[in-house]
Write an enzyme that holds these catalytic residues in place. Structure first.
Site, short mmCIF file in Angstrom:
data_model
loop_
_atom_site.label_atom_id
_atom_site.label_comp_id
_atom_site.label_asym_id
_atom_site.label_seq_id
_atom_site.Cartn_x
_atom_site.Cartn_y
_atom_site.Cartn_z
N HIS A 116 6.90 17.85 4.34
CA HIS A 116 5.59 17.30 4.00
C HIS A 116 4.66 18.47 3.69
O HIS A 116 3.81 18.83 4.50
CB HIS A 116 5.08 16.50 5.22
CG HIS A 116 3.91 15.62 4.94
ND1 HIS A 116 3.04 15.23 5.92
CD2 HIS A 116 3.48 15.04 3.81
CE1 HIS A 116 2.11 14.44 5.41
NE2 HIS A 116 2.36 14.31 4.12
N TYR B 157 0.79 -1.23 0.00
CA TYR B 157 0.00 0.00 0.00
C TYR B 157 0.82 1.28 0.00
O TYR B 157 1.75 1.45 0.79
CB TYR B 157 -0.92 0.04 1.21
CG TYR B 157 -2.07 1.01 0.99
CD1 TYR B 157 -3.23 0.58 0.39
CD2 TYR B 157 -1.94 2.34 1.33
CE1 TYR B 157 -4.27 1.47 0.14
CE2 TYR B 157 -2.97 3.24 1.08
CZ TYR B 157 -4.13 2.80 0.49
OH TYR B 157 -5.14 3.68 0.23
N SER C 145 -1.25 13.92 6.91
CA SER C 145 -1.92 13.15 5.86
C SER C 145 -3.44 13.24 6.04
O SER C 145 -3.94 13.19 7.16
CB SER C 145 -1.51 11.68 5.95
OG SER C 145 -0.12 11.57 5.80
N LYS D 237 7.24 8.74 0.68
CA LYS D 237 7.60 9.06 2.06
C LYS D 237 8.99 8.53 2.41
O LYS D 237 9.74 9.18 3.15
CB LYS D 237 6.57 8.47 3.02
CG LYS D 237 5.13 8.78 2.66
CD LYS D 237 4.79 10.24 2.75
CE LYS D 237 3.29 10.43 2.51
NZ LYS D 237 2.86 11.81 2.61
N CYS E 15 -5.52 15.72 5.59
CA CYS E 15 -6.06 16.95 6.19
C CYS E 15 -6.31 18.02 5.13
O CYS E 15 -6.44 19.20 5.45
CB CYS E 15 -5.10 17.49 7.24
SG CYS E 15 -5.04 16.51 8.73
N ASP F 222 2.00 17.31 -1.83
CA ASP F 222 2.38 16.47 -0.68
C ASP F 222 3.80 16.72 -0.16
O ASP F 222 4.02 16.68 1.04
CB ASP F 222 2.23 14.99 -1.05
CG ASP F 222 2.22 14.08 0.17
OD1 ASP F 222 1.59 14.44 1.18
OD2 ASP F 222 2.84 13.01 0.12
N ARG G 20 -7.82 5.80 -2.31
CA ARG G 20 -6.95 6.78 -2.97
C ARG G 20 -7.09 6.76 -4.48
O ARG G 20 -7.49 5.75 -5.06
CB ARG G 20 -5.48 6.45 -2.63
CG ARG G 20 -5.16 6.54 -1.14
CD ARG G 20 -4.59 7.88 -0.78
NE ARG G 20 -4.47 8.06 0.66
CZ ARG G 20 -3.82 9.10 1.20
NH1 ARG G 20 -3.24 10.00 0.44
NH2 ARG G 20 -3.77 9.25 2.50
O1 SAT Z 1 0.22 6.28 1.98
S1 SAT Z 1 0.88 7.58 1.82
O2 SAT Z 1 1.92 7.74 2.81
O3 SAT Z 1 1.50 7.65 0.51
C1 SAT Z 1 -0.26 8.83 1.94
C2 SAT Z 1 -0.14 9.64 3.18
O4 SAT Z 1 -0.23 9.10 4.28
O5 SAT Z 1 0.05 10.86 3.06
MN MN Z 2 1.27 13.01 2.74
#
Ligand code: SAT
Ligand code: MN
Length: 592
Positions: free
Chosen positions: A239, A210, A261, A219, A263, A286, A378
């Site tokens: 971020h 995921y 995340s 990330k 928000c 992001d 997503r």
């Molecule tokens: O799953 S992700 O980390 O790519 C999305 C998020 O948590 O911002």
């Molecule tokens: Mn994010």
């Protein structure tokens, strides 16, 4: 292919270890993408959506246990625990590698091993970081094609001895001879590991397919590893979204904004202003890398090439530009499927049809007590499809940032907006950021407020106290007039009946407009111990029914409690920078 000796040797080593059925070097072409999608549709891993309704788009359903980032299973394996800090799960690098080698042994049996050369930042940017992700997940390959620049062109740039970050990923589900595959292979929670080796600049991920656990450029590389590199080299990996705001005078200002995340970063980055004369363009939703430019200002670049956005709540009303972006050529994960072969989710702006297939593949009707789409469902899509993408979004040097917004989901206490008095107070506001936990991470505590400095709690690849000190040190990089101004915002205040007090979305332009006026010296502020609030009529609320008094209050009692909570948070971070402790003491003296 490549003559890069180190890369070839690493690929050989991983092949020996993971024992895949075959090996595929990804060229990054659309033909390759289409081929993989065809294969996944055939195997039952993907569903092709109705091409008349949603051309070139696919739906994937994850395993019900594999729906978000797994912070408990994310590790920073620096040499010492101290370097990882109180904000990270630390593991001894040698021990963790031994454990992981045991898991990786034979883990790709019966599967294809894909080699994905990718680059974070535009290929030609001097700041580009190259990664090579080895994965046994074709889902990862197709997502990486949207989220990064990938393929042969990256190998060409790497040459025979260029630097790259090795990113190893496996879903952790080897197939025995003749064993049939499942739609979403993954490993049980206790075998999932999202491991980072910051000194060595390596990423080893195991067991999850995921998002941020598996698309390792995001990330893992562009935040956790990049933040370590950024500290050493004197820049910032954050971020943050990046947007360009043009005001009625035609002046364009660049703003970055840090929110946890789920928000609303994607919504803010694509905002359609409800105030006439303003225009917002997206540069990123992001991640931002910030560097000092030759003129002494901070320049931001978006290292990603796509959006991995939260679907639920996204509608033509709340985020029309996102809806237009995903009209075609999009990958959906964990949304619901309509009988016509299109997608549906809670908050899509259309009533639920009489029948759907929910995110777990079951029949669903409006009587169901469970949501049809997972709250962290997503969409993955190329940023270039966004109708309001700024033409300069791929500028290899980035854009100059005038303001930084910080925020989170706070039902009370934190006013709609305030501006820090100076850089240090701005960093203080960043250090105390809090937010209700969302479905973007697997947690039992969804809804509880947690401290999330700069929305980076899950993404700092080293010790939080050093991270905050690094932010403070930015003041020494340049002169004060060149530093971005720092604002704290909160779109999520609720009244006694738990209703949102601020409309949010397109109306957030009203707050942005105030911030821009502050930069231009056109709006006065009201000084408070926490910074400047807008004057009573400072924010244009034409046409809204909102209680600005309530939205702009700093409630002494609530703040006395808040200060206690901040103290607890600070106490959990040994070596908290002195300047920040002083800020807290000042605030306590003024509000206490
Ligand atoms: O799953 S992700 O980390 O790519 C999305 C998020 O948590 O911002
Ligand atoms: Mn994010």
């Amino acid at each position: 292919m490549t003559n890069h000796k180190k890369l070839l040797a690493w690929v050989e080593e991983i092949k020996e270890l993971c024992q895949p059925k075959d090996v595929h070097w990804c060229d990054g072409s659309k033909a390759e993408y289409d081929r993989l999608m065809d294969q996944m549709v055939q195997s039952g891993a993907a569903i092709r959506l109705n091409p008349d309704l949603r051309p070139d788009s696919y739906l994937f359903r994850s395993h019900p246990s594999d729906v978000a980032r797994v912070e408990d299973r994310t590790f920073i394996a620096s040499r010492t625990k101290e370097e990882a800090g109180p904000n990270n799960n630390w593991a001894d690098p040698d021990e963790l590698k031994a454990t992981l080698r045991g898991l990786y042994k034979g883990c790709m049996q019966g599967r294809t091993m894909y080699i994905i050369p990718f680059v974070m930042s535009p290929l030609e940017s001097p700041f580009a970081l190259i990664g090579i992700e080895i994965t046994d997940s074709p889902y990862v390959v197709v997502n990486m094609r949207h989220m990064t620049r990938m393929g042969t062109k990256v190998l060409d740039k790497l040459g025979t001895d260029g630097e790259f970050v090795p990113c190893l990923h496996s879903v952790g589900a080897p197939l025995k001879d003749g064993e049939a595959d499942v739609a979403w292979p993954c490993a049980p929670m206790e075998d999932k590991y999202i491991a980072h080796f910051p000194e060595e600049r390596a990423i080893w991920s195991y067991g999850s397919g995921y998002g941020g656990n598996a698309l390792l450029g995001k990330k893992c590389l562009a935040l956790r590893i990049a933040s370590v590199k950024a500290r050493e080299e004197g820049w910032l990996a954050e971020h943050m979204l990046i947007l360009g705001l043009t005001d009625p005078d035609g002046v364009k200002t660049y703003v970055t904004a840090a929110f946890p995340s789920a928000c609303g970063k994607t919504n803010l980055a694509m905002l359609v202003p409800t105030l006439p004369g303003y225009e917002v363009e997206t540069l990123g939703d992001d991640i931002a890398w910030l560097r000092k430019g030759e003129d002494g200002r901070l320049y931001a670049i978006n290292p990603e090439a796509g959006f991995f956005g939260v679907a639920p709540g996204t509608s033509y009303e709340s985020n029309p530009n996102a809806m237009r972006t995903i009209e075609h050529s999009t990958i959906f994960t964990n949304v619901a499927l309509t009988d016509e072969g299109d997608v549906w989710w809670e908050g899509i702006g259309k009533p639920a049809p009489a029948h759907l297939i929910d995110w777990q593949g079951n029949d669903w009707t409006p009587d169901s007590d469970k949501p049809a789409a997972h709250p962290n469902a997503r969409f993955t899509v190329s940023a270039a499809q966004n109708p309001v993408i700024a033409k300069e979004w791929e500028d290899p040097m980035g854009v100059p940032v005038s303001a930084i917004l910080l925020g989170g989901r706070r039902p009370s206490t934190v006013p709609l907006v305030l501006e820090s008095k100076d850089w240090t107070q701005g960093i203080f506001l960043g250090s105390i950021m809090g937010s209700e936990i969302t479905a973007a991470t697997i947690s039992k505590n969804i809804g509880q407020v947690r401290r999330d400095p700069f929305a980076m709690l899950p993404f700092i690849g080293y010790n939080m106290s050093d991270y905050l000190q690094h932010w403070l040190d930015v003041a020494d990089w340049t002169t004060e007039d060149k530093l971005p101004r720092i604002f704290h915002v909160n779109w999520f205040l609720r009244d006694e009946n738990k209703r949102f007090m601020w409309p949010g979305f397109g109306d957030n332009i009203r707050v942005l407009a105030w911030a821009i006026k502050r930069l231009q010296g056109k709006a006065e502020g009201v000084e408070t111990p926490l910074g400047y609030l807008p004057k009573k009529d400072g924010i244009d609320t034409t046409g809204l029914e909102v209680d600005m008094d309530k939205l702009l209050t700093i409630d002494r009692e609530l703040w006395q409690q808040e200060i206690k909570a901040i103290r607890e948070h600070y106490n959990k971070i040994p070596r908290m920078p002195k300047e920040l402790v002083t800020e807290l003491e000042k605030l306590e003296a003024e509000l206490g």
